[in-house]
Design a protein around this motif. Structure first.
Motif, PDB file in Angstrom:
ATOM      1  N   TRP A 104      21.984   6.420 -11.575  1.00 58.02           N
ATOM      2  CA  TRP A 104      20.864   6.389 -12.729  1.00 58.02           C
ATOM      3  C   TRP A 104      19.875   7.222 -13.155  1.00 58.02           C
ATOM      4  CZ3 TRP A 104      23.426   4.386 -16.340  1.00 58.02           C
ATOM      5  CH2 TRP A 104      24.368   2.446 -15.595  1.00 58.02           C
ATOM      6  N   ALA A 105      19.959   8.440 -12.238  1.00 55.02           N
ATOM      7  CA  ALA A 105      19.329   9.414 -12.470  1.00 55.02           C
ATOM      8  C   ALA A 105      19.466  10.348 -13.368  1.00 55.02           C
ATOM      9  CB  ALA A 105      18.464  10.284 -11.410  1.00 55.02           C
ATOM     10  N   ASP A 106      19.119  11.429 -13.878  1.00 57.74           N
ATOM     11  CA  ASP A 106      19.223  11.712 -15.036  1.00 57.74           C
ATOM     12  C   ASP A 106      20.818  13.354 -14.914  1.00 57.74           C
ATOM     13  OD1 ASP A 106      18.986  11.878 -17.975  1.00 57.74           O
ATOM     14  OD2 ASP A 106      17.595  13.391 -17.856  1.00 57.74           O
ATOM     15  N   PRO A 107      20.704  13.800 -14.002  1.00 56.35           N
ATOM     16  CA  PRO A 107      21.724  15.093 -13.949  1.00 56.35           C
ATOM     17  C   PRO A 107      22.989  14.305 -13.724  1.00 56.35           C
ATOM     18  CG  PRO A 107      20.087  14.860 -12.369  1.00 56.35           C
ATOM     19  CD  PRO A 107      19.529  13.653 -12.409  1.00 56.35           C
ATOM     20  N   THR A 108      23.585  15.249 -14.298  1.00 55.72           N
ATOM     21  CA  THR A 108      25.131  14.282 -13.962  1.00 55.72           C
ATOM     22  C   THR A 108      25.943  14.862 -12.626  1.00 55.72           C
ATOM     23  OG1 THR A 108      26.125  15.822 -16.561  1.00 55.72           O
ATOM     24  CG2 THR A 108      27.769  14.777 -14.805  1.00 55.72           C
ATOM     25  N   PRO A 109      26.328  13.721 -12.168  1.00 58.48           N
ATOM     26  CA  PRO A 109      26.576  13.935 -10.511  1.00 58.48           C
ATOM     27  C   PRO A 109      27.917  14.809 -10.400  1.00 58.48           C
ATOM     28  CG  PRO A 109      27.611  11.922 -11.435  1.00 58.48           C
ATOM     29  CD  PRO A 109      26.432  12.753 -12.252  1.00 58.48           C
ATOM     30  N   SER A 110      27.892  15.618  -9.258  1.00 58.03           N
ATOM     31  CA  SER A 110      28.207  17.202  -8.565  1.00 58.03           C
ATOM     32  C   SER A 110      29.791  16.461  -8.515  1.00 58.03           C
ATOM     33  CB  SER A 110      27.696  17.830  -7.525  1.00 58.03           C
ATOM     34  OG  SER A 110      26.743  18.187  -7.809  1.00 58.03           O
ATOM     35  N   TRP A 111      30.243  14.954  -8.336  1.00 56.61           N
ATOM     36  CA  TRP A 111      31.242  14.992  -8.408  1.00 56.61           C
ATOM     37  C   TRP A 111      32.234  14.668  -9.500  1.00 56.61           C
ATOM     38  CZ3 TRP A 111      33.280  10.693 -11.016  1.00 56.61           C
ATOM     39  CH2 TRP A 111      32.368  10.017 -11.341  1.00 56.61           C
ATOM     40  N   TRP A 112      31.674  14.642 -10.199  1.00 54.56           N
ATOM     41  CA  TRP A 112      31.977  14.460 -12.206  1.00 54.56           C
ATOM     42  C   TRP A 112      32.325  15.871 -12.653  1.00 54.56           C
ATOM     43  CZ3 TRP A 112      35.663  13.251 -15.300  1.00 54.56           C
ATOM     44  CH2 TRP A 112      35.787  12.989 -16.434  1.00 54.56           C
ATOM     45  N   ALA A 139      21.621   2.371 -18.125  1.00 52.57           N
ATOM     46  CA  ALA A 139      21.909   3.368 -19.176  1.00 52.57           C
ATOM     47  C   ALA A 139      20.437   3.866 -20.061  1.00 52.57           C
ATOM     48  CB  ALA A 139      23.174   3.299 -20.281  1.00 52.57           C
ATOM     49  N   ARG A 140      20.145   2.962 -20.603  1.00 55.12           N
ATOM     50  CA  ARG A 140      18.954   3.932 -21.273  1.00 55.12           C
ATOM     51  C   ARG A 140      17.411   4.770 -20.777  1.00 55.12           C
ATOM     52  NH1 ARG A 140      19.617  -1.167 -24.157  1.00 55.12           N
ATOM     53  NH2 ARG A 140      17.933  -2.069 -23.233  1.00 55.12           N
ATOM     54  N   LEU A 141      17.963   4.446 -19.230  1.00 58.32           N
ATOM     55  CA  LEU A 141      16.766   5.679 -18.274  1.00 58.32           C
ATOM     56  C   LEU A 141      17.191   7.102 -18.315  1.00 58.32           C
ATOM     57  CD1 LEU A 141      17.033   2.814 -15.906  1.00 58.32           C
ATOM     58  CD2 LEU A 141      14.617   3.650 -17.163  1.00 58.32           C
ATOM     59  N   ARG A 142      18.463   7.003 -18.995  1.00 59.05           N
ATOM     60  CA  ARG A 142      19.173   8.284 -18.878  1.00 59.05           C
ATOM     61  C   ARG A 142      19.069   9.620 -20.251  1.00 59.05           C
ATOM     62  NH1 ARG A 142      24.596   9.159 -17.223  1.00 59.05           N
ATOM     63  NH2 ARG A 142      23.840  11.031 -15.871  1.00 59.05           N
ATOM     64  N   SER A 143      18.764  10.345 -19.955  1.00 57.96           N
ATOM     65  CA  SER A 143      18.243  11.034 -21.561  1.00 57.96           C
ATOM     66  C   SER A 143      19.956  11.329 -22.161  1.00 57.96           C
ATOM     67  CB  SER A 143      18.023  12.844 -21.089  1.00 57.96           C
ATOM     68  OG  SER A 143      17.915  13.000 -20.586  1.00 57.96           O
ATOM     69  N   ARG A 144      21.048  11.031 -20.998  1.00 59.92           N
ATOM     70  CA  ARG A 144      22.371  11.572 -21.718  1.00 59.92           C
ATOM     71  C   ARG A 144      23.268  10.354 -21.485  1.00 59.92           C
ATOM     72  NH1 ARG A 144      22.898  16.105 -18.857  1.00 59.92           N
ATOM     73  NH2 ARG A 144      20.882  16.053 -17.541  1.00 59.92           N
ATOM     74  N   PRO A 145      24.399   9.858 -22.110  1.00 63.04           N
ATOM     75  CA  PRO A 145      25.276   9.490 -22.637  1.00 63.04           C
ATOM     76  C   PRO A 145      25.855   9.576 -20.855  1.00 63.04           C
ATOM     77  CG  PRO A 145      25.655  10.049 -24.375  1.00 63.04           C
ATOM     78  CD  PRO A 145      24.818  11.302 -23.601  1.00 63.04           C
ATOM     79  N   THR A 146      26.114   8.423 -20.314  1.00 65.45           N
ATOM     80  CA  THR A 146      26.626   7.823 -19.455  1.00 65.45           C
ATOM     81  C   THR A 146      28.825   8.056 -19.100  1.00 65.45           C
ATOM     82  OG1 THR A 146      25.446   7.318 -18.613  1.00 65.45           O
ATOM     83  CG2 THR A 146      27.044   6.330 -16.867  1.00 65.45           C
TER      84      THR A 146
END
Length: 159
Positions: A83-91, A139-146
């Protein structure tokens, strides 16, 4: 302040705890030779798989343990980083090279990854939300959509 109480934001464990938990999970999987740490999804519970990617910059192999659900022959998971903001590396790696292998209870399967969109995304998100009533709040904790990642079997490799 209004008469209606605002729902409390969900609380996440500290980042160090999340990272340590997943490191231990990967170690358990490695030390047990894959006998422990993977599971099939069941009603009311997601499964656990190991996803293999190739680094988009390094070209090195990587593996990550992810929660997943089934959608007919496809598997799907959330592209989140605890649930951290950065997009995961695996994705990020899969978007560059969508061909992958997943380890499941009972063996490995070759898959191709893609992002769910539109009605499919809404339908799969709702399935995940059945298991986690706080999904939208997290999901709202993130600044971008999941992103929701769909893993489709490579032709000839379906179970």
């Amino acid at each position: 302040m209004s008469d209606q109480a605002r729902p409390a934001a969900p609380r996440l464990p500290p980042r160090w705890f999340i990272r340590t938990f997943w490191a231990c999970h990967r170690a358990l999987l490695r030390v047990s030779g894959g006998r422990l740490g993977l599971r099939r999804p069941k009603p009311g519970r997601y499964g656990m798989l190991r996803l293999h990617t190739v680094g988009r910059r390094s070209g090195n192999p990587h593996a990550v343990v992810l929660a997943y659900l089934e959608d007919d022959a496809n598997l799907f998971t959330l592209a989140m980083n605890g649930w951290a903001d950065p997009t995961p590396s695996w994705w990020l790696n899969l978007r560059e090279r969508p061909e992958t292998t997943v380890d499941l209870v009972g063996g490995s399967r070759r898959m191709r990854a893609r992002a769910a969109s539109g009605a499919e995304h809404q339908r799969l998100w709702a399935r995940y939300a059945e298991l986690d009533k706080n999904l939208d709040a997290f999901a709202r904790l993130r600044s971008r959509p999941t992103d929701l990642v769909v893993l489709e079997p490579v032709v000839g490799d379906a179970p």
